[in-house]
Design an enzyme around this catalytic site. Sequence first.
Site, PDB file in Angstrom:
ATOM      1  N   ARG A 247     -19.385  10.880-150.988  1.00  0.00           N
ATOM      2  CA  ARG A 247     -19.277  10.216-152.289  1.00  0.00           C
ATOM      3  C   ARG A 247     -20.194  10.855-153.311  1.00  0.00           C
ATOM      4  NH1 ARG A 247     -19.481   4.384-149.557  1.00  0.00           N
ATOM      5  NH2 ARG A 247     -21.019   5.646-148.475  1.00  0.00           N
TER       6      ARG A 247
ATOM      7  N   ALA B 265     -13.699   8.795-128.992  1.00  0.00           N
ATOM      8  CA  ALA B 265     -14.904   9.475-129.482  1.00  0.00           C
ATOM      9  C   ALA B 265     -16.121   8.583-129.385  1.00  0.00           C
ATOM     10  CB  ALA B 265     -14.727   9.908-130.935  1.00  0.00           C
TER      11      ALA B 265
ATOM     12  N   ARG C 146     -10.852   7.799-138.909  1.00  0.00           N
ATOM     13  CA  ARG C 146      -9.779   6.825-138.722  1.00  0.00           C
ATOM     14  C   ARG C 146      -8.448   7.511-139.008  1.00  0.00           C
ATOM     15  NH1 ARG C 146     -12.808   4.251-136.507  1.00  0.00           N
ATOM     16  NH2 ARG C 146     -13.523   2.092-136.798  1.00  0.00           N
TER      17      ARG C 146
ATOM     18  N   VAL D 232     -12.146  12.504-136.305  1.00  0.00           N
ATOM     19  CA  VAL D 232     -12.826  11.531-135.445  1.00  0.00           C
ATOM     20  C   VAL D 232     -13.198  10.293-136.266  1.00  0.00           C
ATOM     21  CG1 VAL D 232     -13.711  13.170-133.727  1.00  0.00           C
ATOM     22  CG2 VAL D 232     -15.050  12.714-135.799  1.00  0.00           C
TER      23      VAL D 232
ATOM     24  N   GLY E 298     -22.626  11.352-143.131  1.00  0.00           N
ATOM     25  CA  GLY E 298     -23.574  10.362-142.646  1.00  0.00           C
ATOM     26  C   GLY E 298     -24.152  10.824-141.323  1.00  0.00           C
ATOM     27  N   SER E 299     -24.497   9.845-140.462  1.00  0.00           N
ATOM     28  CA  SER E 299     -25.156  10.217-139.205  1.00  0.00           C
ATOM     29  C   SER E 299     -24.236  11.073-138.334  1.00  0.00           C
ATOM     30  CB  SER E 299     -25.623   8.972-138.461  1.00  0.00           C
ATOM     31  OG  SER E 299     -24.597   8.007-138.398  1.00  0.00           O
TER      32      SER E 299
ATOM     33  N   GLU F 271      -2.262   3.282-133.800  1.00  0.00           N
ATOM     34  CA  GLU F 271      -2.676   3.319-132.394  1.00  0.00           C
ATOM     35  C   GLU F 271      -2.187   2.070-131.676  1.00  0.00           C
ATOM     36  OE1 GLU F 271      -6.903   3.780-132.564  1.00  0.00           O
ATOM     37  OE2 GLU F 271      -6.763   5.613-133.711  1.00  0.00           O
TER      38      GLU F 271
ATOM     39  N   HIS G  65      -8.500   7.759-129.025  1.00  0.00           N
ATOM     40  CA  HIS G  65      -9.604   7.038-129.680  1.00  0.00           C
ATOM     41  C   HIS G  65     -10.772   6.787-128.717  1.00  0.00           C
ATOM     42  CE1 HIS G  65     -10.588   4.127-133.229  1.00  0.00           C
ATOM     43  NE2 HIS G  65     -11.657   4.735-132.764  1.00  0.00           N
TER      44      HIS G  65
END
Lengths: 327, 327
Positions: A186, A292, A243, A241, A164-165, A272, A290
């Site tokens: 996907r 990023a 989950r 980066v 994605g982006s 976390e 966490h």
Amino acid sequence: MAAKQNQENLPVVLVYRRPQFNLPHRNRLSRHFILLDPADSQEPTSSFLSTYAQSVRALLCVGYSTITSETLSLLPSLELIVACSAGVDHIDLQECHRRGIAITNASVAFAEDVADLAVGLLIDVLRKISGADRFVRGGLWPVMGDYPLGSKLGGKRVGIVGFGSIGSEVAKRLVAFGCSIAYNSRRRKPSVPFPYHANVRGLAADSDILILCCALTEETHHMINEGVMTSLGKEGVIINVGRGSLIDEKELVQFLVQGKIGGAGLDVFENEPDVPKELFSLDNVVLSPHRAVFTPESLEALIDLTSANLKAFFSNKPLKSLVEIEL
Amino acid sequence: MAAKQNQENLPVVLVYRRPQFNLPHRNRLSRHFILLDPADSQEPTSSFLSTYAQSVRALLCVGYSTITSETLSLLPSLELIVACSAGVDHIDLQECHRRGIAITNASVAFAEDVADLAVGLLIDVLRKISGADRFVRGGLWPVMGDYPLGSKLGGKRVGIVGFGSIGSEVAKRLVAFGCSIAYNSRRRKPSVPFPYHANVRGLAADSDILILCCALTEETHHMINEGVMTSLGKEGVIINVGRGSLIDEKELVQFLVQGKIGGAGLDVFENEPDVPKELFSLDNVVLSPHRAVFTPESLEALIDLTSANLKAFFSNKPLKSLVEIEL
């Protein structure tokens, strides 16, 4: 009086946040929307929602504040959730789908920062930057002599999981370092010029490095398992980066401790803020709490995007960053 | 016998190295050259050179092995020094110039690795990667909560000091992160599309970040001084992958300790392996033990370049990476 009249004509947006998450630049949003925030009230959230939020059509979800089906059942008019995060796994997507609630996310606003950190973690792991910094700060350079060399970025085969982006920003950067790129998502994206792998294990087998940039869903939970890490191989590096639960963390720890993969750069973890202690003594891992997702500079972009999604919704225009829910 | 005959026809190259520097891939070079290496002999170097090296025309200098005018005076036939390093400040350039000895360096072979490390140090300083890694390893995440955010790479104005092969590789990478680039070098380079600044102080005043990629010469010694750092300003960041003495290190330490600049990523220092201890407790600096120059993957490129320079010399063709000596 005119100002009050105008204010009353503004659309209402419910702000949903854990008390520790602040809504940044609140005043910029409150020029355009009436912000209804249970955290401003003394009342318990559920009774606040029952009393004041029955007609609310749009909700702004700050940080990773969990939205359960119970919360959704208190909001019968809800049509839109605007998430201020890239991932939306803290929202009950199935229930949203059932109720016809649209969700927008903020990965476009964060994509550059996340990609920068992914590349930073990768260079750090390959060139041993954090380890070398510990070595120098520990006063070991004059005593021990040369620190081990790292390995070169150029020519490495990088497999990007989730294109994605964020994934596309990672690719853009790594091309400039002379890496070759392939990806898994996907489905194949016709506009992407890099080779596509339909499954992650095949991508891992053809890659020196895997960078995880995809959403956490039931399908992607523990997608990086023993088989994928075995395919990646002894010199392989994993950067996460996305989950924590994209990776079977217990397996990852074993692979790292036993030298069955080469290294890892991790911004996210399964539990976390708890990080497996076995990782603390390894020099081939870089651990990031966490962070990023953003920098102060990106908050502006986040507020712009949030505001644009809400304005589009209230004027019946297409949403700017609609999340495709696949169940 | 035929093999021996052939070997005797090979040109002789003197290998000059401190005992701790090994010549990598020696067997690849010894196919084409007879390697005369004082470190292989029990004899003191000076008597070895006087006895065996009077007719030697080419010297291969490994690592940062110092070549003084005394050494040069023992080598009356020397015409070429092939340096296996990017910088050549460990060689008496003035004496080489006087004796008409040409020097080649290896920055082309190392440029990508050095640029990768420069970018890695920059991302690390801006996004606080090493500091955050210390925070996690120290078990502080569950106790202290969020680690401070870093700042965004995109949009930053980067001033590159020295725009040779290393500087141009740095620029190529940072363009992909959305940084804007300007540069300083001895003179404007018509082929470079970025704005040129004739002096470093002007470049610093117009930059958020300075990246030092130039050679150490009398002219560039302590070029980053109080004035330049003041112009760079309180949020400014300095990355040094050149030589320690490009910066007035005492001033740099004061600027960092007093918060008069924003941070630094340093691969080189004035008195290596000694690093100013005041830096060890600062979270806005990243310290690297002079490891920019290479990775195992680049050794191949180094040997190719070294070999190409020597072959060119012995067949009277133009050298591949001649260093321009400006005195």
